[in-house]
Design a protein around this motif. Structure first.
Motif, PDB file in Angstrom:
ATOM      1  N   MET A 236       0.822  -1.212   0.000  1.00 48.77           N
ATOM      2  CA  MET A 236       0.000   0.000   0.000  1.00 48.77           C
ATOM      3  C   MET A 236       0.862   1.270   0.000  1.00 48.77           C
ATOM      4  O   MET A 236       0.591   2.196  -0.769  1.00 48.77           O
ATOM      5  CB  MET A 236      -0.943  -0.013   1.201  1.00 48.77           C
ATOM      6  CG  MET A 236      -2.118  -0.968   1.036  1.00 48.77           C
ATOM      7  SD  MET A 236      -3.189  -0.506  -0.345  1.00 48.77           S
ATOM      8  CE  MET A 236      -3.827   1.047   0.265  1.00 48.77           C
ATOM      9  N   PRO A 237       1.918   1.366   0.824  1.00 48.60           N
ATOM     10  CA  PRO A 237       2.755   2.573   0.770  1.00 48.60           C
ATOM     11  C   PRO A 237       3.401   2.789  -0.595  1.00 48.60           C
ATOM     12  O   PRO A 237       3.518   3.918  -1.064  1.00 48.60           O
ATOM     13  CB  PRO A 237       3.823   2.308   1.846  1.00 48.60           C
ATOM     14  CG  PRO A 237       3.168   1.366   2.792  1.00 48.60           C
ATOM     15  CD  PRO A 237       2.303   0.486   1.950  1.00 48.60           C
ATOM     16  N   GLU A 238       3.798   1.697  -1.262  1.00 55.18           N
ATOM     17  CA  GLU A 238       4.394   1.830  -2.594  1.00 55.18           C
ATOM     18  C   GLU A 238       3.372   2.342  -3.599  1.00 55.18           C
ATOM     19  O   GLU A 238       3.674   3.227  -4.417  1.00 55.18           O
ATOM     20  CB  GLU A 238       4.954   0.483  -3.048  1.00 55.18           C
ATOM     21  CG  GLU A 238       6.214   0.060  -2.305  1.00 55.18           C
ATOM     22  CD  GLU A 238       6.677  -1.331  -2.693  1.00 55.18           C
ATOM     23  OE1 GLU A 238       7.894  -1.530  -2.837  1.00 55.18           O
ATOM     24  OE2 GLU A 238       5.833  -2.222  -2.849  1.00 55.18           O
ATOM     25  N   LEU A 239       2.154   1.800  -3.552  1.00 51.27           N
ATOM     26  CA  LEU A 239       1.112   2.254  -4.473  1.00 51.27           C
ATOM     27  C   LEU A 239       0.765   3.729  -4.237  1.00 51.27           C
ATOM     28  O   LEU A 239       0.571   4.490  -5.192  1.00 51.27           O
ATOM     29  CB  LEU A 239      -0.132   1.380  -4.312  1.00 51.27           C
ATOM     30  CG  LEU A 239       0.009  -0.084  -4.763  1.00 51.27           C
ATOM     31  CD1 LEU A 239      -1.222  -0.881  -4.377  1.00 51.27           C
ATOM     32  CD2 LEU A 239       0.252  -0.163  -6.261  1.00 51.27           C
ATOM     33  N   ILE A 245       3.709  10.363  -7.196  1.00 53.38           N
ATOM     34  CA  ILE A 245       4.633  10.658  -8.291  1.00 53.38           C
ATOM     35  C   ILE A 245       3.863  11.026  -9.551  1.00 53.38           C
ATOM     36  O   ILE A 245       4.197  11.990 -10.255  1.00 53.38           O
ATOM     37  CB  ILE A 245       5.555   9.449  -8.547  1.00 53.38           C
ATOM     38  CG1 ILE A 245       6.496   9.243  -7.357  1.00 53.38           C
ATOM     39  CG2 ILE A 245       6.357   9.643  -9.837  1.00 53.38           C
ATOM     40  CD1 ILE A 245       7.331   7.991  -7.453  1.00 53.38           C
ATOM     41  N   LEU A 246       2.795  10.255  -9.851  1.00 52.66           N
ATOM     42  CA  LEU A 246       1.974  10.563 -11.025  1.00 52.66           C
ATOM     43  C   LEU A 246       1.327  11.932 -10.914  1.00 52.66           C
ATOM     44  O   LEU A 246       1.245  12.675 -11.899  1.00 52.66           O
ATOM     45  CB  LEU A 246       0.906   9.479 -11.209  1.00 52.66           C
ATOM     46  CG  LEU A 246       1.394   8.100 -11.662  1.00 52.66           C
ATOM     47  CD1 LEU A 246       0.249   7.105 -11.675  1.00 52.66           C
ATOM     48  CD2 LEU A 246       2.040   8.182 -13.038  1.00 52.66           C
ATOM     49  N   GLU A 250       1.907  15.021 -13.419  1.00 48.25           N
ATOM     50  CA  GLU A 250       0.775  15.670 -14.082  1.00 48.25           C
ATOM     51  C   GLU A 250       0.777  17.174 -13.821  1.00 48.25           C
ATOM     52  O   GLU A 250       0.555  17.979 -14.746  1.00 48.25           O
ATOM     53  CB  GLU A 250      -0.533  15.050 -13.589  1.00 48.25           C
ATOM     54  CG  GLU A 250      -1.770  15.637 -14.246  1.00 48.25           C
ATOM     55  CD  GLU A 250      -3.042  15.019 -13.718  1.00 48.25           C
ATOM     56  OE1 GLU A 250      -4.119  15.421 -14.164  1.00 48.25           O
ATOM     57  OE2 GLU A 250      -2.952  14.135 -12.837  1.00 48.25           O
ATOM     58  N   GLU A 251       1.035  17.557 -12.581  1.00 47.47           N
ATOM     59  CA  GLU A 251       1.075  18.991 -12.244  1.00 47.47           C
ATOM     60  C   GLU A 251       2.208  19.693 -12.975  1.00 47.47           C
ATOM     61  O   GLU A 251       2.041  20.823 -13.465  1.00 47.47           O
ATOM     62  CB  GLU A 251       1.229  19.152 -10.729  1.00 47.47           C
ATOM     63  CG  GLU A 251       0.000  18.712  -9.937  1.00 47.47           C
ATOM     64  CD  GLU A 251       0.249  18.740  -8.437  1.00 47.47           C
ATOM     65  OE1 GLU A 251       1.435  18.938  -8.044  1.00 47.47           O
ATOM     66  OE2 GLU A 251      -0.710  18.554  -7.670  1.00 47.47           O
ATOM     67  N   GLU A 252       3.365  19.039 -13.085  1.00 47.41           N
ATOM     68  CA  GLU A 252       4.490  19.645 -13.779  1.00 47.41           C
ATOM     69  C   GLU A 252       4.200  19.778 -15.271  1.00 47.41           C
ATOM     70  O   GLU A 252       4.529  20.793 -15.897  1.00 47.41           O
ATOM     71  CB  GLU A 252       5.745  18.793 -13.558  1.00 47.41           C
ATOM     72  CG  GLU A 252       6.984  19.266 -14.304  1.00 47.41           C
ATOM     73  CD  GLU A 252       7.439  20.662 -13.904  1.00 47.41           C
ATOM     74  OE1 GLU A 252       8.165  21.305 -14.685  1.00 47.41           O
ATOM     75  OE2 GLU A 252       7.076  21.121 -12.788  1.00 47.41           O
TER      76      GLU A 252
END
Length: 278
Positions: A236-239, A245-246, A250-252
């Protein structure tokens, strides 16, 4: 029917006479009566009979893997030990099994996870470390040095899945073993073949059958690329970290697009202001 080397598409074959192109796995299914020009230059002669292999595709190695009798195993072990220049011998046990060493090269692209409260593993640590019996709450990630090599002393009954678990244990990696796969690498006729081992295959038996020559057979640990991401293999922490990160990407990306069009709008407004009517 002659084969002409294809450079751009490494998993394809091009027939010399008719220039027909097909996937190399489909070669046995093709029936062609080629009638083409018989001339060829020196460059084509060098490329003739050359097949490019896509090393990401499982390949069957054509050296035989027979079932050995006890006498055959004993003879094979003697031949194996006579060909090596180190002390990494194989030895036959009373119960008919045998023990020996395999060398595994780690070619990992992505970082691995280790307990956050642990320091980098030393030789003493790897010998004393126990099997992971509980979930690790805090983790830290790092990249293993490129082309790290590890020798494992195993028994003939040791399966490929157990080799993967042993390697992860030695480096104190807490990632799911299903994220990784053990491959056999073979060099033949100036080509490199890579095949993923099934969980039940026995690496030491493959080593004995192939002999000690690393070009004939070597083992590589890589990420388990199945063509699609197995999200169930992640915690769960990895997901959640992937989602963050996504979102940042997306914001960048959105920021860059807005900045681009804002700059264009500003330039057009400056051009309009510089022009006076009439």
């Amino acid at each position: 029917m002659k084969i002409l080397k294809i450079v751009k598409r490494k998993c394809s074959l091009k027939f010399w006479d008719c220039k027909f192109i097909c996937h190399y796995r489909c070669r046995a299914l093709i029936r062609l009566d080629c009638r083409g020009p018989r001339y060829k230059n020196e460059q084509d002669e060098g490329n003739e009979q050359t097949i490019e292999k896509d090393t990401n595709v499982d390949e069957q190695i054509d050296w035989e893997k027979p079932i050995l009798s006890q006498a055959d195993i004993e003879q094979k072990i003697k031949e194996y030990n006579s060909q090596i220049n180190s002390n990494l011998f194989m030895s036959l046990n009373k119960d008919g099994s045998y023990t020996g060493f395999i060398k595994v090269q780690l070619k990992l692209i992505r970082p691995v996870s280790v307990p956050a409260n642990k320091k980098a593993p030393s030789i003493q640590d790897t010998r004393k470390s126990s099997i992971r019996s509980q979930a690790v709450k805090r983790r830290t990630s790092f990249y293993l040095p490129k082309d790290t090599i590890k020798h494992l002393h195993i028994i003939s009954r040791t399966r490929a899945s157990e080799v993967i678990e042993a390697l992860l244990k030695k480096f104190m990696v807490v990632d799911n073993p299903r994220k990784f796969a053990l491959f056999e690498r073979t060099e033949k006729d100036d080509q490199v073949y890579i095949r993923k081992l099934s969980d039940e295959e026995q690496p030491l038996r493959l080593r004995l059958l192939a002999g000690p020559n690393e070009k004939t057979l070597s083992f590589v640990l890589k990420e388990n690329e199945t063509g699609e991401v197995n999200w169930d293999a992640f915690s769960m922490p990895e997901l959640q970290n992937f989602l963050r990160i996504l979102q940042r990407e997306e914001e960048e990306h959105t920021r860059q697009i807005l900045q681009k069009y804002t700059h264009c709008r500003q330039k057009m407004q400056e051009a309009l202001a510089a022009r006076t009517p009439g």
